[in-house]
Design a protein around this motif. Structure first.
Motif, PDB file in Angstrom:
ATOM      1  N   GLU A 136       4.647  10.756  -2.076  1.00  0.00           N
ATOM      2  CA  GLU A 136       3.813   9.968  -2.996  1.00  0.00           C
ATOM      3  C   GLU A 136       4.014   8.472  -2.738  1.00  0.00           C
ATOM      4  OE1 GLU A 136       3.656  10.710  -7.469  1.00  0.00           O
ATOM      5  OE2 GLU A 136       5.113   9.090  -7.336  1.00  0.00           O
ATOM      6  N   PRO A 137       2.934   7.726  -2.612  1.00  0.00           N
ATOM      7  CA  PRO A 137       3.059   6.285  -2.346  1.00  0.00           C
ATOM      8  C   PRO A 137       3.731   5.558  -3.514  1.00  0.00           C
ATOM      9  CG  PRO A 137       0.780   7.029  -2.042  1.00  0.00           C
ATOM     10  CD  PRO A 137       1.530   8.152  -2.685  1.00  0.00           C
ATOM     11  N   VAL A 138       4.420   4.461  -3.207  1.00  0.00           N
ATOM     12  CA  VAL A 138       5.012   3.621  -4.247  1.00  0.00           C
ATOM     13  C   VAL A 138       3.938   2.725  -4.869  1.00  0.00           C
ATOM     14  CG1 VAL A 138       6.676   1.787  -4.697  1.00  0.00           C
ATOM     15  CG2 VAL A 138       7.286   3.678  -3.170  1.00  0.00           C
ATOM     16  N   THR A 170      -0.333   1.931  -4.743  1.00  0.00           N
ATOM     17  CA  THR A 170      -1.690   2.179  -4.260  1.00  0.00           C
ATOM     18  C   THR A 170      -2.633   1.195  -4.939  1.00  0.00           C
ATOM     19  OG1 THR A 170      -1.178   4.536  -4.131  1.00  0.00           O
ATOM     20  CG2 THR A 170      -3.473   3.916  -3.876  1.00  0.00           C
ATOM     21  N   VAL A 206      -2.305   1.410   0.660  1.00  0.00           N
ATOM     22  CA  VAL A 206      -1.369   2.485   0.320  1.00  0.00           C
ATOM     23  C   VAL A 206      -0.038   2.131   0.964  1.00  0.00           C
ATOM     24  CG1 VAL A 206      -0.810   4.931   0.504  1.00  0.00           C
ATOM     25  CG2 VAL A 206      -3.197   4.218   0.223  1.00  0.00           C
ATOM     26  N   LEU A 207       0.984   1.972   0.128  1.00  0.00           N
ATOM     27  CA  LEU A 207       2.295   1.531   0.611  1.00  0.00           C
ATOM     28  C   LEU A 207       3.332   2.588   0.239  1.00  0.00           C
ATOM     29  CD1 LEU A 207       3.787  -0.971   1.849  1.00  0.00           C
ATOM     30  CD2 LEU A 207       4.050  -1.801  -0.484  1.00  0.00           C
ATOM     31  N   ASN A 208       4.015   3.119   1.267  1.00  0.00           N
ATOM     32  CA  ASN A 208       4.973   4.204   1.047  1.00  0.00           C
ATOM     33  C   ASN A 208       6.403   3.698   0.994  1.00  0.00           C
ATOM     34  OD1 ASN A 208       3.168   6.526   1.059  1.00  0.00           O
ATOM     35  ND2 ASN A 208       2.759   5.928   3.183  1.00  0.00           N
ATOM     36  N   ALA A 209       7.281   4.491   0.415  1.00  0.00           N
ATOM     37  CA  ALA A 209       8.710   4.173   0.393  1.00  0.00           C
ATOM     38  C   ALA A 209       9.216   4.057   1.825  1.00  0.00           C
ATOM     39  CB  ALA A 209       9.476   5.260  -0.347  1.00  0.00           C
ATOM     40  N   GLU A 229       8.692   1.621   3.850  1.00  0.00           N
ATOM     41  CA  GLU A 229       7.737   0.953   4.723  1.00  0.00           C
ATOM     42  C   GLU A 229       7.659  -0.547   4.401  1.00  0.00           C
ATOM     43  OE1 GLU A 229       3.282   2.144   6.125  1.00  0.00           O
ATOM     44  OE2 GLU A 229       3.599   2.024   3.978  1.00  0.00           O
ATOM     45  N   ALA A 280       4.123   4.153  -8.284  1.00  0.00           N
ATOM     46  CA  ALA A 280       4.862   5.414  -8.359  1.00  0.00           C
ATOM     47  C   ALA A 280       4.062   6.476  -9.119  1.00  0.00           C
ATOM     48  CB  ALA A 280       6.230   5.187  -9.009  1.00  0.00           C
ATOM     49  N   ARG A 293      11.761  -0.157  -6.721  1.00  0.00           N
ATOM     50  CA  ARG A 293      11.226   0.644  -5.621  1.00  0.00           C
ATOM     51  C   ARG A 293      10.290  -0.180  -4.748  1.00  0.00           C
ATOM     52  NH1 ARG A 293       9.318   6.387  -7.733  1.00  0.00           N
ATOM     53  NH2 ARG A 293       9.846   6.171  -9.929  1.00  0.00           N
ATOM     54  N   ALA A 324       9.680   0.124  -0.570  1.00  0.00           N
ATOM     55  CA  ALA A 324       8.338  -0.198  -0.112  1.00  0.00           C
ATOM     56  C   ALA A 324       8.217  -1.707  -0.254  1.00  0.00           C
ATOM     57  CB  ALA A 324       7.304   0.491  -0.986  1.00  0.00           C
TER      58      ALA A 324
END
Ligand code: ADP
Ligand code: ADP
Length: 225
Positions: A1-3, A5, A30-33, A35, A68, A164, A197
């Motif tokens: 799940e993205p941190v 969006t 869209v930014l992921n953990a 990254e 989140a 996060r 993220a």
């Protein structure tokens, strides 16, 4: 799940006046953990505006901000503030450390405010300072530190409460090139170590190239660079 969006974010200033400035015109992200994404664009393109909306300091005119998995556009002020304090860390070009407190105390205080014990807060502060190479400066006040050291302390403070999402606006912008490089390495060490993220606005293309992805803000939208 993205941190984080962002979907279809729109933002104008001076809306409904002849001076209206349309800054964001359907920005998606869209930014992921784990990254680190660079945000590059000329001055005035809307980087700070985007970071403030992503960090719940400002509201978009349209579009959706999810942090989140939680749709922040459906939350009131209290919910947004709670999420900002719990999940988001901010870093700016100028560090704004508290001058009358030591480096370590600057990192301890936000943790105490968040309910941590003094011992746990102190351990966390020393661990963070060590990871960015300034443990030896823990007992000094900001005025006794170099610019690069102060900025590294500010990074530690931003991460003190284990957010996060890290949002950084020109985090090395006020440093000379050699120091900027070192301080950037320290920042990436923290980002990787914490599995954050991170969305980092910079003018420095060399630094941008060392992140996982580079996005440009172009006519109010985010595009891969
Ligand atoms: P950047 O961070 O990329 O330099 P900003 O997000 O600060 O860009 O600003 C984007 C545009 O919005 C600029 O043209 C700026 O002048 C304008 N702007 C920013 N804040 C305001 C405001 N509070 N009122 C009016 N215009 C603003
Ligand atoms: P506090 O818990 O100290 O009251 P806030 O919840 O108001 O802090 O803000 C959390 C974070 O947002 C802080 O790290 C601060 O740097 C940043 N922040 C708050 N307000 C602004 C603002 N108007 N402009 C830029 N950053 C802000």
């Amino acid at each position: 799940e993205p941190v984080l969006t962002l979907t279809g974010i729109e933002k104008s200033y001076l809306r409904g006046t002849p001076g209206e400035v349309r800054v964001l015109r359907g920005a998606d992200l869209v930014l992921n953990a784990g990254e680190a994404v660079a945000l590059v664009a000329p001055s005035g393109a809307g980087k700070s505006t985007l970071l403030h909306i992503a960090g719940l300091l400002d509201m978009a005119d349209a579009g959706q901000v999810m942090i989140a998995g939680d749709d922040m556009t459906r939350r009131g002020d209290r919910g947004r503030t709670a999420t900002r304090r719990r999940d988001v860390g901010f870093i700016y070009q100028f560090h704004h450390l508290l001058p009358e407190f030591t480096a370590a105390e600057n990192i301890v205080l936000p943790q105490l405010a968040d309910g941590a014990s003094r011992a746990a807060a102190q351990d966390r502060a020393m661990d963070l300072l060590a990871r960015v190479g300034v443990a030896g400066r823990a007992g000094h006040r900001p005025a006794a530190l170099s610019g690069g050291e102060q900025q590294r302390v500010a990074f530690c403070r931003a991460l003190a409460n284990r957010p996060r999402l890290l949002l950084a606006d020109e985090p090395t912008g006020n440093l000379d090139p050699a120091t900027s490089d070192q301080v950037f390495d320290a920042l990436m060490e923290l980002v990787r170590g914490e599995g954050l993220a991170a969305l980092i606005a910079t003018h420095n293309m060399d630094l941008a190239a060392r992140m996982d992805r580079v996005l440009r803000l172009e006519e109010g939208r985010l595009v891969a660079a």
